[in-house]
Write a protein that holds these residues in place. Structure first.
Motif, PDB file in Angstrom:
ATOM      1  N   ALA A 113       0.024  -4.501  -5.157  1.00  0.00           N
ATOM      2  CA  ALA A 113      -1.211  -3.721  -5.050  1.00  0.00           C
ATOM      3  C   ALA A 113      -2.432  -4.619  -5.183  1.00  0.00           C
ATOM      4  O   ALA A 113      -3.447  -4.407  -4.515  1.00  0.00           O
ATOM      5  CB  ALA A 113      -1.233  -2.624  -6.116  1.00  0.00           C
ATOM      6  N   THR A 173      -8.834   3.727   0.970  1.00  0.00           N
ATOM      7  CA  THR A 173      -7.612   3.006   0.615  1.00  0.00           C
ATOM      8  C   THR A 173      -7.847   2.061  -0.540  1.00  0.00           C
ATOM      9  O   THR A 173      -7.024   1.966  -1.475  1.00  0.00           O
ATOM     10  CB  THR A 173      -7.089   2.221   1.835  1.00  0.00           C
ATOM     11  OG1 THR A 173      -6.778   3.135   2.887  1.00  0.00           O
ATOM     12  CG2 THR A 173      -5.842   1.428   1.485  1.00  0.00           C
ATOM     13  N   LEU A 174      -8.971   1.350  -0.527  1.00  0.00           N
ATOM     14  CA  LEU A 174      -9.286   0.428  -1.619  1.00  0.00           C
ATOM     15  C   LEU A 174      -9.438   1.186  -2.936  1.00  0.00           C
ATOM     16  O   LEU A 174      -8.980   0.715  -3.987  1.00  0.00           O
ATOM     17  CB  LEU A 174     -10.558  -0.348  -1.291  1.00  0.00           C
ATOM     18  CG  LEU A 174     -10.940  -1.467  -2.272  1.00  0.00           C
ATOM     19  CD1 LEU A 174      -9.821  -2.507  -2.374  1.00  0.00           C
ATOM     20  CD2 LEU A 174     -12.237  -2.135  -1.824  1.00  0.00           C
ATOM     21  N   SER A 193      -2.781  -6.374  -1.804  1.00  0.00           N
ATOM     22  CA  SER A 193      -3.293  -5.456  -0.790  1.00  0.00           C
ATOM     23  C   SER A 193      -4.754  -5.102  -1.033  1.00  0.00           C
ATOM     24  O   SER A 193      -5.513  -4.916  -0.078  1.00  0.00           O
ATOM     25  CB  SER A 193      -2.451  -4.177  -0.774  1.00  0.00           C
ATOM     26  OG  SER A 193      -1.184  -4.435  -0.222  1.00  0.00           O
ATOM     27  N   SER A 194      -5.150  -5.026  -2.301  1.00  0.00           N
ATOM     28  CA  SER A 194      -6.561  -4.764  -2.606  1.00  0.00           C
ATOM     29  C   SER A 194      -7.442  -5.878  -2.064  1.00  0.00           C
ATOM     30  O   SER A 194      -8.508  -5.635  -1.484  1.00  0.00           O
ATOM     31  CB  SER A 194      -6.761  -4.621  -4.117  1.00  0.00           C
ATOM     32  OG  SER A 194      -6.037  -3.521  -4.628  1.00  0.00           O
ATOM     33  N   VAL A 201       0.842  -1.200   0.000  1.00  0.00           N
ATOM     34  CA  VAL A 201       0.000   0.000   0.000  1.00  0.00           C
ATOM     35  C   VAL A 201       0.879   1.254   0.000  1.00  0.00           C
ATOM     36  O   VAL A 201       0.698   2.162  -0.817  1.00  0.00           O
ATOM     37  CB  VAL A 201      -0.945   0.014   1.222  1.00  0.00           C
ATOM     38  CG1 VAL A 201      -1.624   1.373   1.351  1.00  0.00           C
ATOM     39  CG2 VAL A 201      -2.003  -1.067   1.105  1.00  0.00           C
ATOM     40  N   LEU A 203      -5.999   2.027  -4.182  1.00  0.00           N
ATOM     41  CA  LEU A 203      -5.344   0.850  -4.750  1.00  0.00           C
ATOM     42  C   LEU A 203      -5.921   0.518  -6.125  1.00  0.00           C
ATOM     43  O   LEU A 203      -5.188   0.091  -7.028  1.00  0.00           O
ATOM     44  CB  LEU A 203      -5.495  -0.339  -3.805  1.00  0.00           C
ATOM     45  CG  LEU A 203      -4.663  -0.262  -2.523  1.00  0.00           C
ATOM     46  CD1 LEU A 203      -5.093  -1.344  -1.539  1.00  0.00           C
ATOM     47  CD2 LEU A 203      -3.175  -0.394  -2.835  1.00  0.00           C
ATOM     48  N   ALA A 204      -7.226   0.695  -6.283  1.00  0.00           N
ATOM     49  CA  ALA A 204      -7.838   0.466  -7.599  1.00  0.00           C
ATOM     50  C   ALA A 204      -7.241   1.417  -8.636  1.00  0.00           C
ATOM     51  O   ALA A 204      -6.965   1.031  -9.785  1.00  0.00           O
ATOM     52  CB  ALA A 204      -9.352   0.643  -7.511  1.00  0.00           C
ATOM     53  N   THR A 240      -7.500  -5.611   1.751  1.00  0.00           N
ATOM     54  CA  THR A 240      -8.341  -4.488   2.180  1.00  0.00           C
ATOM     55  C   THR A 240      -9.814  -4.814   2.003  1.00  0.00           C
ATOM     56  O   THR A 240     -10.647  -4.485   2.866  1.00  0.00           O
ATOM     57  CB  THR A 240      -7.979  -3.221   1.392  1.00  0.00           C
ATOM     58  OG1 THR A 240      -6.582  -2.948   1.542  1.00  0.00           O
ATOM     59  CG2 THR A 240      -8.777  -2.026   1.883  1.00  0.00           C
ATOM     60  N   ALA A 241     -10.137  -5.470   0.889  1.00  0.00           N
ATOM     61  CA  ALA A 241     -11.530  -5.881   0.665  1.00  0.00           C
ATOM     62  C   ALA A 241     -11.984  -6.871   1.735  1.00  0.00           C
ATOM     63  O   ALA A 241     -13.130  -6.822   2.201  1.00  0.00           O
ATOM     64  CB  ALA A 241     -11.676  -6.490  -0.728  1.00  0.00           C
TER      65      ALA A 241
END
Length: 427
Positions: free
Chosen positions: A388, A367-368, A391-392, A66, A371-372, A395-396
């Motif tokens: 990434a 944050t998501l 981490s996505s 991230v 990352l998108a 985070t999801a």
């Protein structure tokens, strides 16, 4: 936790850049560290017991890609727009507006949480009980609102000093409490099952928001491509040492009692230093929380003015958003919402755990989204891009554990989309 202060469109960069590696690291670390860490170890322990340490480890691991992704975006697009700017570039203006609303909507909940933390530390030190904690929290919030309304803002040096104070308090707590760690307090390690680790992670995300600060600061470095990665690595090292150390000593020293206190730092210092630590911890907590609340309101009020100016929110919010002016209308909206949230909490509508989970849910959504944007803007199939992606997904997963609190970012997204649709229809 940090706050978006700028327009959704990328602003012009200043010609003067003064940030070095040391000051940049201090500012970035200060953005990630926040008053939430003064109580989060106990909330995580209440959710998962000793296994809450796993939640800290997972989130720290997630922080690496991230932070690297936001640093890479800042190096490629060095301006002060932050996440909303990258989402605007990658996905479009409607998505960027939603990100702005998520930030703006999270702040009233977050400032009530931060003020309440300071109130609890003061009330614990002087024996005022829960009513005293509410009163101190109200005074902190009122003071910050008045300070912003009359245009008083803390200088960058003062904010830097407060961030350094928090880091020093955390480090001293870890070092003084470490000799009292007992292995017996780590068993049973997983009393609530694996789902409890996810529950702990969903509230701990409050302590891991702020990495987009590196992208806000990118335009202030002489060479973002060189300096941002160095700042990011040093910040990661600082928060890893502080967070893991705090998580371990909270469980190892307090044991089951870690879940029963709202002031874990006070309890840790009192056991290692003595009762004299209580007023010291309370004073530090009060200064830190006031500084954080003041900064959050200052940044978010300007975000609201930028949203109004750019047509992503009602135009009336734009008044006072020019440099040197005070966006009092935006501040009034934030203050009114914060007072409503605080009143609901005071009458038993929410506890500190719920407020921090609600704030963390909105920040995880931001944050998501960032990352998108990174997945669109960064070179594909590189190690950074793959990080990434990972981490996505994490985070999801953290967002999934938020449960019904996902209603908050969903409602804010619908409100942003509805406003933009209505505005377009009225043209």
């Amino acid at each position: 936790m940090t706050v978006q202060e700028t327009s959704l469109a990328a602003p012009e960069r200043a010609d003067i850049r003064r940030l070095g590696i040391g000051s940049g690291t201090a500012l970035c670390a200060g953005a990630v560290l926040g008053p939430g860490v003064l109580t989060l170890p106990s909330l995580a322990a209440a959710a998962a017991g000793p296994a809450s340490i796993l939640a800290w480890v997972v989130l720290l691991a997630m922080c690496v890609p991230v932070a690297a992704s936001f640093a890479a975006l800042g190096a490629r697009f060095p301006d002060g727009g932050g996440v909303a700017t990258y989402v605007h570039r990658a996905i479009g203006p409607r998505a960027a507006a939603v990100v702005g609303w998520w930030f703006y909507g999270a702040v009233p909940i977050g400032v009530v949480s931060a003020a309440w933390i300071g109130g609890k530390y003061v009330a614990d030190a002087v024996g005022w009980g829960e009513p005293g904690a509410y009163a101190v929290a109200g005074a902190v919030l009122a003071g910050a609102l008045v300070s912003n309304a009359v245009g008083l803002r803390m200088s960058g040096r003062v904010q830097l000093l407060l961030g350094g104070l928090l880091a020093a308090v955390l480090l001293c707590t870890v070092l003084t409490a470490a000799p009292q760690v007992s292995a017996a307090h780590f068993t049973p390690f997983l009393p609530g099952g694996w789902a409890s680790v996810g529950s702990a992670a969903s509230v701990l995300f409050f302590a891991f928001a702020g990495w987009e600060a590196a992208s806000h600061l990118s335009g202030e470095f002489a060479d973002p491509r060189r300096d941002l990665p160095r700042v990011t690595r040093r910040t990661l090292l600082v928060i890893t040492v502080l967070y893991l150390g705090l998580a371990v000593v909270t469980i190892g020293v307090l044991g089951p009692a870690a879940a029963d206190t709202d002031t874990p730092l006070t309890e840790l210092l009192a056991r290692s230093v003595g009762s004299a630590a209580r007023p010291v911890a309370a004073a530090a907590a009060l200064f830190l929380t006031f500084g954080a609340v003041n900064s959050y309101l200052a940044g978010a009020s300007r975000l609201g003015a930028a949203l109004g100016r750019d047509g992503a929110a009602p135009r009336l919010l734009a008044k006072g958003g020019a440099p040197g002016e005070v966006p009092r209308r935006s501040l009034a909206v934030l203050g009114g919402t914060a007072v409503a949230v605080g009143a609901a909490a005071g009458f038993g509508g929410a506890d500190l755990d719920l407020l921090m989970r609600a704030t963390a849910t909105c920040l995880a959504a931001v944050t998501l989204a960032g990352l998108a944007a990174a997945l669109v803007l960064l070179p594909r199939r590189t190690p950074l891009w793959c990080g990434a992606v990972a981490s996505s997904l994490l985070t999801a997963a953290v967002l999934a554990f938020a449960g019904w609190l996902l209603v908050i970012p969903a409602v804010l997204a619908c409100a942003a989309g509805g406003f933009l649709t209505l505005r377009r229809g009225l043209r």
